[in-house]
Design a protein around this motif. Structure first.
Motif, PDB file in Angstrom:
ATOM      1  N   GLU A 290       0.826  -1.203   0.000  1.00 21.56           N
ATOM      2  CA  GLU A 290       0.000   0.000   0.000  1.00 21.56           C
ATOM      3  C   GLU A 290       0.868   1.263   0.000  1.00 21.56           C
ATOM      4  OE1 GLU A 290      -2.436  -3.337   1.167  1.00 21.56           O
ATOM      5  OE2 GLU A 290      -0.505  -2.638   1.921  1.00 21.56           O
ATOM      6  N   ILE A 291       1.954   1.233   0.731  1.00 20.16           N
ATOM      7  CA  ILE A 291       2.846   2.399   0.759  1.00 20.16           C
ATOM      8  C   ILE A 291       3.524   2.587  -0.585  1.00 20.16           C
ATOM      9  CG2 ILE A 291       5.088   3.158   1.673  1.00 20.16           C
ATOM     10  CD1 ILE A 291       4.033   2.597   4.450  1.00 20.16           C
ATOM     11  N   ARG A 292       3.893   1.498  -1.250  1.00 21.12           N
ATOM     12  CA  ARG A 292       4.472   1.627  -2.589  1.00 21.12           C
ATOM     13  C   ARG A 292       3.504   2.330  -3.530  1.00 21.12           C
ATOM     14  NH1 ARG A 292       7.215  -3.350  -1.605  1.00 21.12           N
ATOM     15  NH2 ARG A 292       5.381  -4.559  -2.196  1.00 21.12           N
ATOM     16  N   ARG A 293       2.228   1.972  -3.442  1.00 23.91           N
ATOM     17  CA  ARG A 293       1.229   2.600  -4.320  1.00 23.91           C
ATOM     18  C   ARG A 293       0.984   4.061  -3.952  1.00 23.91           C
ATOM     19  NH1 ARG A 293      -1.128  -2.725  -4.106  1.00 23.91           N
ATOM     20  NH2 ARG A 293      -2.381  -2.205  -2.289  1.00 23.91           N
ATOM     21  N   ALA A 294       1.127   4.386  -2.678  1.00 21.34           N
ATOM     22  CA  ALA A 294       0.861   5.752  -2.220  1.00 21.34           C
ATOM     23  C   ALA A 294       2.074   6.661  -2.347  1.00 21.34           C
ATOM     24  CB  ALA A 294       0.398   5.729  -0.764  1.00 21.34           C
ATOM     25  N   SER A 295       3.255   6.087  -2.587  1.00 20.07           N
ATOM     26  CA  SER A 295       4.486   6.872  -2.600  1.00 20.07           C
ATOM     27  C   SER A 295       4.634   7.687  -3.872  1.00 20.07           C
ATOM     28  CB  SER A 295       5.697   5.943  -2.441  1.00 20.07           C
ATOM     29  OG  SER A 295       5.846   5.117  -3.584  1.00 20.07           O
ATOM     30  N   VAL A 296       5.517   8.671  -3.803  1.00 18.54           N
ATOM     31  CA  VAL A 296       5.869   9.490  -4.975  1.00 18.54           C
ATOM     32  C   VAL A 296       7.391   9.538  -5.074  1.00 18.54           C
ATOM     33  CG1 VAL A 296       3.780  10.891  -4.839  1.00 18.54           C
ATOM     34  CG2 VAL A 296       5.847  11.637  -3.646  1.00 18.54           C
ATOM     35  N   PRO A 297       7.938   9.715  -6.297  1.00 23.52           N
ATOM     36  CA  PRO A 297       9.398   9.812  -6.438  1.00 23.52           C
ATOM     37  C   PRO A 297       9.912  11.086  -5.769  1.00 23.52           C
ATOM     38  CG  PRO A 297       8.328   9.360  -8.558  1.00 23.52           C
ATOM     39  CD  PRO A 297       7.252   9.749  -7.603  1.00 23.52           C
ATOM     40  N   ALA A 298      11.088  10.994  -5.165  1.00 21.23           N
ATOM     41  CA  ALA A 298      11.692  12.163  -4.530  1.00 21.23           C
ATOM     42  C   ALA A 298      12.070  13.205  -5.584  1.00 21.23           C
ATOM     43  CB  ALA A 298      12.917  11.746  -3.739  1.00 21.23           C
ATOM     44  N   GLU A 299      11.797  14.464  -5.277  1.00 21.41           N
ATOM     45  CA  GLU A 299      12.136  15.567  -6.174  1.00 21.41           C
ATOM     46  C   GLU A 299      12.941  16.614  -5.418  1.00 21.41           C
ATOM     47  OE1 GLU A 299       8.574  17.135  -7.816  1.00 21.41           O
ATOM     48  OE2 GLU A 299       8.264  15.476  -9.214  1.00 21.41           O
ATOM     49  N   ASN A 300      13.912  17.178  -6.092  1.00 16.79           N
ATOM     50  CA  ASN A 300      14.747  18.244  -5.531  1.00 16.79           C
ATOM     51  C   ASN A 300      15.384  17.834  -4.202  1.00 16.79           C
ATOM     52  OD1 ASN A 300      13.973  20.035  -7.655  1.00 16.79           O
ATOM     53  ND2 ASN A 300      12.037  20.400  -6.583  1.00 16.79           N
ATOM     54  N   VAL A 301      15.775  16.572  -4.114  1.00 16.03           N
ATOM     55  CA  VAL A 301      16.459  16.058  -2.926  1.00 16.03           C
ATOM     56  C   VAL A 301      17.895  15.729  -3.307  1.00 16.03           C
ATOM     57  CG1 VAL A 301      16.523  14.218  -1.209  1.00 16.03           C
ATOM     58  CG2 VAL A 301      14.326  15.110  -1.982  1.00 16.03           C
ATOM     59  N   LYS A 302      18.826  16.112  -2.458  1.00 17.44           N
ATOM     60  CA  LYS A 302      20.241  15.828  -2.750  1.00 17.44           C
ATOM     61  C   LYS A 302      20.888  15.142  -1.557  1.00 17.44           C
ATOM     62  CE  LYS A 302      21.963  20.421  -1.413  1.00 17.44           C
ATOM     63  NZ  LYS A 302      20.689  20.915  -0.878  1.00 17.44           N
ATOM     64  N   VAL A 303      22.035  14.534  -1.817  1.00 12.75           N
ATOM     65  CA  VAL A 303      22.803  13.872  -0.762  1.00 12.75           C
ATOM     66  C   VAL A 303      23.114  14.873   0.350  1.00 12.75           C
ATOM     67  CG1 VAL A 303      25.022  12.801  -0.214  1.00 12.75           C
ATOM     68  CG2 VAL A 303      23.790  12.123  -2.287  1.00 12.75           C
ATOM     69  N   GLY A 304      22.884  14.446   1.580  1.00  6.33           N
ATOM     70  CA  GLY A 304      23.111  15.312   2.733  1.00  6.33           C
ATOM     71  C   GLY A 304      21.846  15.937   3.283  1.00  6.33           C
ATOM     72  N   ASP A 305      20.760  15.959   2.498  1.00  5.93           N
ATOM     73  CA  ASP A 305      19.483  16.495   2.981  1.00  5.93           C
ATOM     74  C   ASP A 305      18.907  15.597   4.080  1.00  5.93           C
ATOM     75  OD1 ASP A 305      19.656  18.538   1.205  1.00  5.93           O
ATOM     76  OD2 ASP A 305      18.096  17.812  -0.163  1.00  5.93           O
ATOM     77  N   LYS A 306      18.065  16.190   4.902  1.00  2.68           N
ATOM     78  CA  LYS A 306      17.367  15.434   5.941  1.00  2.68           C
ATOM     79  C   LYS A 306      15.949  15.125   5.475  1.00  2.68           C
ATOM     80  CE  LYS A 306      20.364  15.694   9.478  1.00  2.68           C
ATOM     81  NZ  LYS A 306      20.785  14.632  10.382  1.00  2.68           N
ATOM     82  N   VAL A 307      15.482  13.913   5.800  1.00  2.00           N
ATOM     83  CA  VAL A 307      14.088  13.555   5.568  1.00  2.00           C
ATOM     84  C   VAL A 307      13.491  13.071   6.888  1.00  2.00           C
ATOM     85  CG1 VAL A 307      14.204  13.006   3.114  1.00  2.00           C
ATOM     86  CG2 VAL A 307      14.835  11.261   4.781  1.00  2.00           C
ATOM     87  N   THR A 308      12.229  13.399   7.096  1.00  2.00           N
ATOM     88  CA  THR A 308      11.531  13.013   8.317  1.00  2.00           C
ATOM     89  C   THR A 308      10.362  12.113   7.961  1.00  2.00           C
ATOM     90  OG1 THR A 308      12.120  15.112   9.371  1.00  2.00           O
ATOM     91  CG2 THR A 308      10.319  13.863  10.360  1.00  2.00           C
ATOM     92  N   GLY A 309      10.188  11.059   8.732  1.00  2.00           N
ATOM     93  CA  GLY A 309       9.074  10.153   8.478  1.00  2.00           C
ATOM     94  C   GLY A 309       8.980   9.083   9.545  1.00  2.00           C
ATOM     95  N   ALA A 310       8.102   8.100   9.306  1.00  2.00           N
ATOM     96  CA  ALA A 310       7.874   7.024  10.267  1.00  2.00           C
ATOM     97  C   ALA A 310       8.350   5.691   9.700  1.00  2.00           C
ATOM     98  CB  ALA A 310       6.392   6.933  10.633  1.00  2.00           C
ATOM     99  N   ILE A 311       8.981   4.888  10.526  1.00  9.17           N
ATOM    100  CA  ILE A 311       9.422   3.549  10.139  1.00  9.17           C
ATOM    101  C   ILE A 311       8.191   2.653   9.982  1.00  9.17           C
ATOM    102  CG2 ILE A 311      10.729   1.520  10.843  1.00  9.17           C
ATOM    103  CD1 ILE A 311      12.519   3.848  10.148  1.00  9.17           C
ATOM    104  N   TYR A 312       8.075   1.995   8.809  1.00  8.94           N
ATOM    105  CA  TYR A 312       6.929   1.105   8.614  1.00  8.94           C
ATOM    106  C   TYR A 312       7.320  -0.358   8.471  1.00  8.94           C
ATOM    107  CZ  TYR A 312       7.922   1.161   3.538  1.00  8.94           C
ATOM    108  OH  TYR A 312       8.503   1.033   2.298  1.00  8.94           O
TER     109      TYR A 312
END
Length: 280
Positions: A133-155
């Protein structure tokens, strides 16, 4: 526990009775006044949540789940038993999650990604197995580069590592080598992007640069590379003035810092300089 649309057939001092559609009025289901969220009258067809009360009698409530079958959401664990757990979905009662549908050992108060589904007996249930379900709901990352921080929940947590669903709906993989502590499914955290895949998914690390024992000079060089396409065109043959103009450090300090970054496999050598490497 299930959701159904039933007709109001009679009224009482306690509330109204709904047609159970069994052909017998003895089976009519009470919709108590306390379980009504709007005024109802005889002849109305109402959507209700059906569950067993403490006396094992089928009871109705107009407080139905706030999500539909097949949908996913972050849900709170409100009870844990030997057979499974109960998750809060906004209905009159929590929805059961069988032990076989758990990932890890959720505790009361935890908030986890879960889906609502109908089990083989037709009852509503919940599951933490939401990767599809998460694969279907996901979107490709845009304007993200190495070193950036991402916040989310472990599933999900596997032998290979952990999977995080970010606030932007990116799928983020954290290799086990980049996880310095125990992770709990449902945990919300920040991760540092280490690689952007062609399909828009991300690799990340929970190891901060300081945890890798990079001294201040090495950290400054590494940050400079992160902000400048992942490369520097300086090396041990560069003139001291060139190095000082960029990093305000001596050539000797530069060489020590570069050596540290190479040893940690954060960078690798290229013609006329260095680029961010395997672990960077």
């Amino acid at each position: 526990m299930t959701v159904a649309k039933l007709k109001v057939v009679r009224q009482s001092e306690f509330g109204v009775f709904l047609n159970a559609e069994t052909g017998s009025t003895n089976d009519d289901i009470l919709l108590h006044k306390n379980q009504q969220t709007a005024e109802v009258k005889i002849g109305d067809v109402v959507e209700v949540f059906l569950y067993l009360d403490p006396k094992k009698k089928l009871t109705a409530s107009m407080r139905v789940p706030k999500m539909k079958v097949g949908q996913i959401a972050r849900l709170k664990v409100i009870n844990v038993t030997n057979d499974g757990a109960f998750l809060e979905v906004g209905a009159e009662r929590g929805i059961f999650m069988p032990f076989a549908e758990m990932i890890g050992k959720p505790k009361i108060g935890d908030v986890v990604w879960a889906k609502l589904y109908t089990d083989k007996s037709g009852r509503l249930a919940t599951s933490m197995k939401v990767s599809d379900e998460i694969r279907r709901a996901s979107v490709p990352a845009e304007n993200v580069k190495v070193g950036d921080k991402v916040t989310g929940a472990i599933y999900n947590v596997t032998e290979a590592g952990a999977f995080l669903f970010s606030n932007e709906r990116y799928i983020v993989f954290i290799d086990k080598s980049e996880i310095p502590r125990y992770l709990k499914v449902g945990e919300v955290l920040d991760a540092r992007v280490t690689f952007v895949r062609d399909d828009g998914r991300l690799d990340a690390s929970l190891r901060e640069t300081k945890e890798l024992a990079i001294n201040s000079d090495a950290e400054n060089i590494f940050k400079f590379m992160q902000n400048n396409g992942g490369k520097i065109f300086l090396h041990d043959k560069s003139e001291p003035e060139e190095i000082y103009n960029v990093f305000k450090m001596s050539k000797a300090a530069f060489k020590r810092a570069i050596g540290h970054l190479l040893k940690e496999r954060l960078i690798e050598k290229i013609d006329n300089g260095f680029k961010i490497g395997v672990r960077g």
